[in-house]
Design a protein around this motif. Structure first.
Motif, PDB file in Angstrom:
ATOM      1  N   HIS A  91      39.366  50.047  49.478  1.00  0.00           N
ATOM      2  CA  HIS A  91      38.521  50.850  48.770  1.00  0.00           C
ATOM      3  C   HIS A  91      39.167  51.979  47.937  1.00  0.00           C
ATOM      4  O   HIS A  91      38.792  53.173  48.729  1.00  0.00           O
ATOM      5  CB  HIS A  91      37.130  50.902  49.339  1.00  0.00           C
ATOM      6  N   PRO A  92      39.736  52.082  47.245  1.00  0.00           N
ATOM      7  CA  PRO A  92      40.460  53.385  46.656  1.00  0.00           C
ATOM      8  C   PRO A  92      39.143  54.290  45.902  1.00  0.00           C
ATOM      9  O   PRO A  92      38.271  53.764  45.469  1.00  0.00           O
ATOM     10  CB  PRO A  92      41.219  52.804  45.538  1.00  0.00           C
ATOM     11  N   GLY A  93      39.155  55.579  46.260  1.00  0.00           N
ATOM     12  CA  GLY A  93      38.229  56.361  46.107  1.00  0.00           C
ATOM     13  C   GLY A  93      37.535  56.493  44.685  1.00  0.00           C
ATOM     14  O   GLY A  93      36.426  56.506  44.346  1.00  0.00           O
ATOM     15  N   ASP A  94      38.669  56.344  43.801  1.00  0.00           N
ATOM     16  CA  ASP A  94      37.985  56.764  42.178  1.00  0.00           C
ATOM     17  C   ASP A  94      38.186  55.264  41.762  1.00  0.00           C
ATOM     18  O   ASP A  94      38.533  54.871  40.360  1.00  0.00           O
ATOM     19  CB  ASP A  94      38.795  57.694  41.602  1.00  0.00           C
ATOM     20  N   PHE A  95      37.985  54.223  42.475  1.00  0.00           N
ATOM     21  CA  PHE A  95      37.913  53.006  41.838  1.00  0.00           C
ATOM     22  C   PHE A  95      37.073  52.762  40.662  1.00  0.00           C
ATOM     23  O   PHE A  95      35.627  53.001  40.580  1.00  0.00           O
ATOM     24  CB  PHE A  95      37.558  51.889  43.000  1.00  0.00           C
ATOM     25  N   SER A  96      37.479  52.194  39.572  1.00  0.00           N
ATOM     26  CA  SER A  96      36.692  51.788  38.356  1.00  0.00           C
ATOM     27  C   SER A  96      36.586  50.285  38.216  1.00  0.00           C
ATOM     28  O   SER A  96      37.716  49.535  38.281  1.00  0.00           O
ATOM     29  CB  SER A  96      37.194  52.620  37.122  1.00  0.00           C
ATOM     30  N   TRP A  97      35.442  49.743  37.713  1.00  0.00           N
ATOM     31  CA  TRP A  97      35.310  48.332  37.465  1.00  0.00           C
ATOM     32  C   TRP A  97      36.293  47.765  36.385  1.00  0.00           C
ATOM     33  O   TRP A  97      36.793  46.676  36.538  1.00  0.00           O
ATOM     34  CB  TRP A  97      33.774  48.130  36.891  1.00  0.00           C
ATOM     35  N   HIS A  98      36.516  48.749  35.477  1.00  0.00           N
ATOM     36  CA  HIS A  98      37.363  48.351  34.494  1.00  0.00           C
ATOM     37  C   HIS A  98      38.809  48.321  34.724  1.00  0.00           C
ATOM     38  O   HIS A  98      39.640  48.079  33.954  1.00  0.00           O
ATOM     39  CB  HIS A  98      37.088  49.365  33.173  1.00  0.00           C
ATOM     40  N   ASP A  99      39.126  48.951  35.945  1.00  0.00           N
ATOM     41  CA  ASP A  99      40.465  49.059  36.432  1.00  0.00           C
ATOM     42  C   ASP A  99      41.028  47.659  36.971  1.00  0.00           C
ATOM     43  O   ASP A  99      42.322  47.489  37.149  1.00  0.00           O
ATOM     44  CB  ASP A  99      40.661  49.931  37.552  1.00  0.00           C
ATOM     45  N   VAL A 100      40.020  46.451  37.125  1.00  0.00           N
ATOM     46  CA  VAL A 100      40.442  45.149  37.447  1.00  0.00           C
ATOM     47  C   VAL A 100      39.917  44.559  36.512  1.00  0.00           C
ATOM     48  O   VAL A 100      38.858  44.236  36.209  1.00  0.00           O
ATOM     49  CB  VAL A 100      39.891  45.063  38.863  1.00  0.00           C
ATOM     50  N   THR A 101      40.992  43.276  35.874  1.00  0.00           N
ATOM     51  CA  THR A 101      40.496  42.368  35.280  1.00  0.00           C
ATOM     52  C   THR A 101      41.104  40.822  35.597  1.00  0.00           C
ATOM     53  O   THR A 101      42.232  41.176  36.463  1.00  0.00           O
ATOM     54  CB  THR A 101      41.015  42.532  33.542  1.00  0.00           C
ATOM     55  N   VAL A 102      40.293  39.722  35.454  1.00  0.00           N
ATOM     56  CA  VAL A 102      41.012  38.633  35.848  1.00  0.00           C
ATOM     57  C   VAL A 102      41.378  38.176  34.535  1.00  0.00           C
ATOM     58  O   VAL A 102      40.747  38.077  33.403  1.00  0.00           O
ATOM     59  CB  VAL A 102      39.970  37.950  36.207  1.00  0.00           C
ATOM     60  N   GLU A 103      42.575  37.476  34.684  1.00  0.00           N
ATOM     61  CA  GLU A 103      43.324  36.779  33.276  1.00  0.00           C
ATOM     62  C   GLU A 103      43.673  35.189  33.830  1.00  0.00           C
ATOM     63  O   GLU A 103      43.711  35.194  34.977  1.00  0.00           O
ATOM     64  CB  GLU A 103      44.199  37.601  32.381  1.00  0.00           C
ATOM     65  N   ARG A 104      44.099  34.553  32.932  1.00  0.00           N
ATOM     66  CA  ARG A 104      44.526  33.356  33.431  1.00  0.00           C
ATOM     67  C   ARG A 104      45.897  32.832  32.775  1.00  0.00           C
ATOM     68  O   ARG A 104      46.120  33.345  31.575  1.00  0.00           O
ATOM     69  CB  ARG A 104      43.675  32.078  32.831  1.00  0.00           C
ATOM     70  N   THR A 105      46.662  32.203  33.299  1.00  0.00           N
ATOM     71  CA  THR A 105      47.900  31.740  33.015  1.00  0.00           C
ATOM     72  C   THR A 105      47.557  30.555  32.044  1.00  0.00           C
ATOM     73  O   THR A 105      46.729  30.021  31.771  1.00  0.00           O
ATOM     74  CB  THR A 105      48.776  31.091  34.122  1.00  0.00           C
ATOM     75  N   ALA A 106      48.732  30.104  31.457  1.00  0.00           N
ATOM     76  CA  ALA A 106      48.676  28.931  30.429  1.00  0.00           C
ATOM     77  C   ALA A 106      48.185  27.761  31.038  1.00  0.00           C
ATOM     78  O   ALA A 106      47.453  26.801  30.409  1.00  0.00           O
ATOM     79  CB  ALA A 106      50.106  28.792  29.863  1.00  0.00           C
ATOM     80  N   GLU A 107      48.407  27.689  32.516  1.00  0.00           N
ATOM     81  CA  GLU A 107      47.753  26.596  33.009  1.00  0.00           C
ATOM     82  C   GLU A 107      46.531  26.730  33.579  1.00  0.00           C
ATOM     83  O   GLU A 107      45.955  25.996  34.485  1.00  0.00           O
ATOM     84  CB  GLU A 107      48.762  26.212  34.396  1.00  0.00           C
ATOM     85  N   SER A 108      45.972  27.819  33.311  1.00  0.00           N
ATOM     86  CA  SER A 108      44.588  28.317  33.540  1.00  0.00           C
ATOM     87  C   SER A 108      44.226  28.912  35.024  1.00  0.00           C
ATOM     88  O   SER A 108      42.901  28.877  35.706  1.00  0.00           O
ATOM     89  CB  SER A 108      43.557  27.168  33.399  1.00  0.00           C
ATOM     90  N   ARG A 109      45.496  29.080  35.878  1.00  0.00           N
ATOM     91  CA  ARG A 109      45.356  29.858  37.072  1.00  0.00           C
ATOM     92  C   ARG A 109      44.932  31.101  36.956  1.00  0.00           C
ATOM     93  O   ARG A 109      45.450  32.071  36.100  1.00  0.00           O
ATOM     94  CB  ARG A 109      46.802  30.004  37.863  1.00  0.00           C
ATOM     95  N   PRO A 110      44.060  31.766  37.761  1.00  0.00           N
ATOM     96  CA  PRO A 110      43.509  33.089  37.634  1.00  0.00           C
ATOM     97  C   PRO A 110      44.435  33.947  38.127  1.00  0.00           C
ATOM     98  O   PRO A 110      45.159  33.719  39.157  1.00  0.00           O
ATOM     99  CB  PRO A 110      42.201  33.121  38.176  1.00  0.00           C
ATOM    100  N   TYR A 111      44.764  35.027  37.684  1.00  0.00           N
ATOM    101  CA  TYR A 111      45.592  36.363  38.162  1.00  0.00           C
ATOM    102  C   TYR A 111      44.839  37.564  37.871  1.00  0.00           C
ATOM    103  O   TYR A 111      44.065  37.730  36.943  1.00  0.00           O
ATOM    104  CB  TYR A 111      47.029  36.183  37.890  1.00  0.00           C
ATOM    105  N   LEU A 112      45.130  38.647  38.513  1.00  0.00           N
ATOM    106  CA  LEU A 112      44.732  39.953  38.393  1.00  0.00           C
ATOM    107  C   LEU A 112      45.646  41.043  37.636  1.00  0.00           C
ATOM    108  O   LEU A 112      46.702  40.857  37.768  1.00  0.00           O
ATOM    109  CB  LEU A 112      44.464  40.601  39.914  1.00  0.00           C
ATOM    110  N   VAL A 113      45.246  41.669  36.814  1.00  0.00           N
ATOM    111  CA  VAL A 113      45.750  42.801  36.208  1.00  0.00           C
ATOM    112  C   VAL A 113      45.030  44.204  36.639  1.00  0.00           C
ATOM    113  O   VAL A 113      43.675  44.294  36.518  1.00  0.00           O
ATOM    114  CB  VAL A 113      45.650  42.768  34.607  1.00  0.00           C
ATOM    115  N   LEU A 114      45.875  45.050  37.189  1.00  0.00           N
ATOM    116  CA  LEU A 114      45.244  46.393  37.504  1.00  0.00           C
ATOM    117  C   LEU A 114      45.501  47.627  36.646  1.00  0.00           C
ATOM    118  O   LEU A 114      46.720  47.449  36.154  1.00  0.00           O
ATOM    119  CB  LEU A 114      45.682  46.768  38.817  1.00  0.00           C
ATOM    120  N   ARG A 115      44.718  48.498  36.673  1.00  0.00           N
ATOM    121  CA  ARG A 115      44.965  49.646  35.813  1.00  0.00           C
ATOM    122  C   ARG A 115      44.473  50.887  36.546  1.00  0.00           C
ATOM    123  O   ARG A 115      43.744  50.750  37.551  1.00  0.00           O
ATOM    124  CB  ARG A 115      44.411  49.558  34.226  1.00  0.00           C
TER     125      ARG A 115
END
Length: 164
Positions: A91-115
Motif C-alpha cells: 500500500h504505497p501512501g499516495d496510491f492513485s486508482w489511475h496509477d494502475v491499469t490492466v491491459e491485454r497482450t495480443a493473445e488476450s493475457r492481462p498485464y499491469l501498467v503502473l504509473r
C-alpha cells in the motif's frame, strides 16, 4: 497411511528430495527474496455497479477512461486488480486508482501498467515483474497479483511515456 518413523518424517520433510513421500513434486515457498509481495482482492460486481450508478463521480475516480466502457464484471475485476497491486506493494501512501491499469497482450493475457507513485514504489522495492490473474464468476470478481524481483541486471518493460 505411512508409519510415523524418524526415517519417514525425514523423507517427507527433506527439501533436498525432489519427490515427497507419496509422490508429487515439491513447490515450497521461496526464501531468496524473489517475491516482494502477493495481493488478492475480491469485488462484489453488483455492489460496485450499484455504487457507480449512485455516485457517477466514482467511475472517474476508480477507472481510467479506457476502462469506462467495459462490462460490469470486467470493471469489477479491474478494481480488484488495482487493490491487489496496492496489497502486493504494501500500500504505497499516495496510491492513485489511475496509477494502475490492466491491459491485454495480443493473445488476450492481462498485464499491469503502473504509473506515478505506484510505479515509483515498485521501482524502490526492486520489482521487475508483476504476475496478474483475473477472474469473475457469478457475483464476484477476483484479482491476484504477485510482485517479483528479478535477477540482477533484469530489465523492466516500460509503457510509452513511463520510466524504467
Amino acid at each position: 497411511m505411512a508409519p510415523d518413523t524418524p526415517a519417514h518424517r525425514h523423507r517427507a520433510s527433506d527439501p533436498r528430495r525432489g519427490t515427497p513421500a507419496g509422490g508429487g513434486t515439491r513447490y515450497e515457498p521461496r526464501t531468496d527474496g524473489t517475491v516482494v509481495g502477493v495481493g488478492v482482492d475480491v469485488v462484489d460486481i453488483a455492489r460496485l455497479t450499484d455504487s457507480l450508478a449512485r455516485t457517477p463521480g466514482l467511475l472517474e475516480r476508480l477507472l481510467t477512461p479506457s476502462e469506462h466502457s467495459l462490462s460490469h464484471a470486467s470493471r469489477a475485476a479491474r478494481v480488484a486488480a488495482k487493490e491487489a497491486v496496492g496489497k502486493a506493494l504494501g500500500h504505497p501512501g499516495d496510491f492513485s486508482w489511475h496509477d494502475v491499469t490492466v491491459e491485454r497482450t495480443a493473445e488476450s493475457r492481462p498485464y499491469l501498467v503502473l504509473r506515478g507513485a505506484t510505479e515509483r514504489c515498485a521501482h524502490e522495492l526492486g520489482v521487475s515483474h508483476l504476475h496478474l490473474s483475473l477472474s469473475h464468476d457469478g457475483p464476484v470478481a477476483t484479482a491476484i497479483v504477485v510482485a517479483e524481483r528479478g535477477a540482477a541486471g533484469s530489465s523492466l518493460t516500460t509503457a510509452p511515456g513511463g520510466t524504467a
